[in-house]
Design an enzyme around this catalytic site. Sequence first.
Site: not given
Length: 292
Positions: A261-265
């Site tokens: 779940v790409p919260c790094h984006r």
Amino acid sequence: MSTDSAALHYDTIARAIAFVRARPRHTPPSGAVAEALGLDLGQWQQVLAEWAGIKPERFLHCLGRAYARERLSPTPERLPERDAGDPAPSDLARAVPLTWEPMPPASGRTVALGHGLAATPFGDALLAWTTRGVCHLAFRCRDEAALLVELRSLWSAAALVRDDAHAHRLAQRIFPSRAPFTPVAAATGASGPAEAANPAPGGVHLILRGTPFQVRVWSALMRIPPGRLMSYRQLATLLGMPAAPRSVGSAIAANTLGYLVPCHRLIRADGDAGEFRWGRERKLAMLAWEAT
């Protein structure tokens, strides 16, 4: 490059990012970074090639605010429609199918929960899974005991079964040789057949255990394509909550499926990477990894 080979280099990558971040006014040249790491330039080039197939100059560029602003999506009217199974033609040969289904917070407390520690291109991570899919991926910032305490607190009544070998196999699937994730479908609920745990052949199926609002935010994050970025405020606006970015931020902070779940984006509008549950160096490493 295999996951195991890339994982060997993460500590060096993290030290390089910390060195660059300590000099925000002037990006040091590649030779200076290599020297700070105790390497010659050729060795540093080899590390980056094995870790992500990226050249030193490109790596340094990806750590700066200018790069982040380049990759920020112009304010769109809606999120990219990536959850219907339509990777771009150039992505078809290397896309990793990603599917998911929701699970209410009060559910799943009595399930058997497999878990194990595995190496990834971003350091060791604790993975956990049910018979339906992967439900937890947390990177090690302290010791392994702290990771297990967190897992037990989230799944307090689950029966934990240690299986490092399976965790390793999952890591190989999650982080194959430079393959980004392409969401292909969102399951409608958690009541489907048990064999739906991996409905996409060779893909990864996720269990999004959270409130309906949290799942809505997390599924929106999975529609941001690899290599693209979005600001926190943009996401709140696209979710129809421009005046409530803190609520969106709270849902993001509750995410326990790192990278998947790409919260790094998500970054700040000025190009600053912002905070990250598993450390800023790791967040910047993920952005550089995806830049290739």
